[in-house]
Scaffold this active site. Sequence first.
Site, PDB file in Angstrom:
ATOM      1  N   GLU A 179      -1.467  -1.738   5.810  1.00 31.85           N
ATOM      2  CA  GLU A 179      -0.367  -2.666   6.093  1.00 31.85           C
ATOM      3  C   GLU A 179      -0.626  -3.530   7.322  1.00 31.85           C
ATOM      4  O   GLU A 179      -0.251  -4.699   7.362  1.00 31.85           O
ATOM      5  CB  GLU A 179       0.949  -1.905   6.252  1.00 31.85           C
TER       6      GLU A 179
ATOM      7  N   HIS B 200      10.874   6.481   2.259  1.00 31.04           N
ATOM      8  CA  HIS B 200      10.786   5.390   1.276  1.00 31.04           C
ATOM      9  C   HIS B 200      12.153   4.771   1.000  1.00 31.04           C
ATOM     10  O   HIS B 200      12.404   4.273  -0.093  1.00 31.04           O
ATOM     11  CB  HIS B 200      10.212   5.902  -0.051  1.00 31.04           C
TER      12      HIS B 200
END
Lengths: 315, 348
Positions: free
Chosen positions: B83, B152
């Site tokens: 990321e 998440h």
Amino acid sequence: MKTPMKFEMLQTMLIVRAFENRVKKLYMEGVIRGTVHLSTGMEGVSVGACMALRPDDYITSTHRGHGHCIAKGVALKPMLAEVLGRATGLCGGRGGTMHLFDVPRGVMGTIGVVGGGIPVATGIGVGIQQLGQSRVVLCFMGDGATNQGAFHEALNLGSTWKLPVLYLIENNLVGDTTPLKEVVNIEDLADRAGAYGIPGVVVDGNDVLAVHRAVEEAASRARGGEGPTLLECKTYRWEGHHLGDPCVYRTREEVDEWRRRCPIKRFAQALIDDQSLTSEALGALEKEAEARLDEAEEYALGSPEPSPDTVLEYV
Amino acid sequence: MPSEARNLRRIRCLNMSSEGNVTMKTVTYLEAMREAMDEELARDETVFLLGEDIGPQGGVFGSTRGLLEKYGPRRVRQTPISECAIIGAACGASLVGTRPVAEIMYFDFVAIGMDQIFSQVGKLRYMSNGQMTLPLVIRTQCGGGRGKGPQHSSSTEAWFVHSPGIKVAMPSTPGDVKGLLKTAIRDDAPVLFIENSFLYNTKGEVSEEECLIPFGQADVKREGTDVTIVATSAMVQLALVAAESLKELDISAEVIDPRTLVPLDMDTILRSVAKTNRAVIVHEAFTRCGVGAEIAARLMEEAYDDLDAPVARVGGLEVPMPFAQSLEEQVMPSVTKIVKQARAVCYR
């Protein structure tokens, strides 16, 4: 390499040295706010590397980036004005010594966060590839940056996508105040290139011509679509991490030993030895460098601070 | 969707496209996003996508399905699970004349690239005194309610609203996600574009013709006169259901979706509160220091004399999102919680 080019390199090294010395003087006089990180003693890397690039190539740099900027062609007056936080500075006083930008000269920023510039440079490489250009981007980083996660993520991406990026480590043996050998388990940081399947090259960073050759070769490889190279230029910073650093991590003898290996003296002596330079000519170049810094200082000190009502511009 | 709001949307698209009748079609939120990216990739060759699994699979949620086949691997770049490098790559590429659209699979993972967003993307333009422009979009999706547990399900939009130099969009309908994503891709400023996978399969109308929605323009999703409910992302749906329940109690609720949090259209909220004199702010993020705290403070500063009751907030509880359904439901805002707060500010 032709003699005029060598002269230009020597002259640029002298200007970088004079710039750093001038910044030190102004800092000690209290004219410069905050903190400064000088690259004195590391001129072989900044000048050797940047002068192997084309004018439209890009660089990203670090908190210790004065030398990189000057060697990439940034004008001294706006640069010193920026270090002094003046309206006429490169970034209108918004960036200061650690955040210098000169887009027309391909200086895409001295990035103040250690390792923070590596993904950005990699992205510039993506952009170059996307646009089908023959440019390269040279990403300067310190030895300390190689221990950041960003280093790994960026080099993995750069090598996988064969981006036109030159990752150049200025290994000055200390990260902030911690000796490198205490925080890594290898001798040569260039060995890390093996993890990415790219060439890793160890270079004597105090040999400006060796740096120039290595960067030229890596740039040519990158322009040919063969991807990045990891260059490790071993060098030494004469000053502390920042001005005022008590330098508890090293001895006077160690500093003296590296001062004897001064990249400027070494290069000048080689030019004198092969009779392309005289001591008098060297003296003249040194004087000229000082004179140019006198002009820059006068310009910077005579420049106003940015107007407070501009503070919200460009956010 | 209430017919007034639908008509309003039509009028806006008409105003922008300037010709003839605009016909509408019904698509899912996910399809609307894909259409936006497809159209922008076709329109501008400097636009490209990058992110994890966005190639042959078309993204783990399917938002880029078919785009690799159509535009090839140079413009639909599948990345490693990195990321920090993805955001850095988008940042750098945006500096030299391209328009990257990066996908970060879950909002939680944005934290891995936080330095790149916070210190690079958000500050480069300012630090360089405007020498640099960063026309990039970071797409991600937030939210709980799906049993995906603590790592998440986050909604941390307030981090970025609290950071300089980044625009933040949080669309709730197919029409909004398409119009705002197209605007985001054309914007010269960096945009954090927060989707909600809970909404991916919801359906709504989008214009058959090009429809760009400007940033900083809230949408009144339902008109009302007694209480203003400001809601973001998936909470807009809940607020609309709550408004129906409130109607049975003879409380007329107006539901406003700011759509973008930076810039924030306070004018629409202020106009509404001047009419209703009451406000409830709903978001999935923590109540503590959430965007609702900012909106409530602004209402106090700018609409003090209009308010007949303290501004109420409905937000997530200040814990990581738990996995078990009974716990997750406890953490998330709900129709019941919204109705309760709306009644409270109406003293009913």
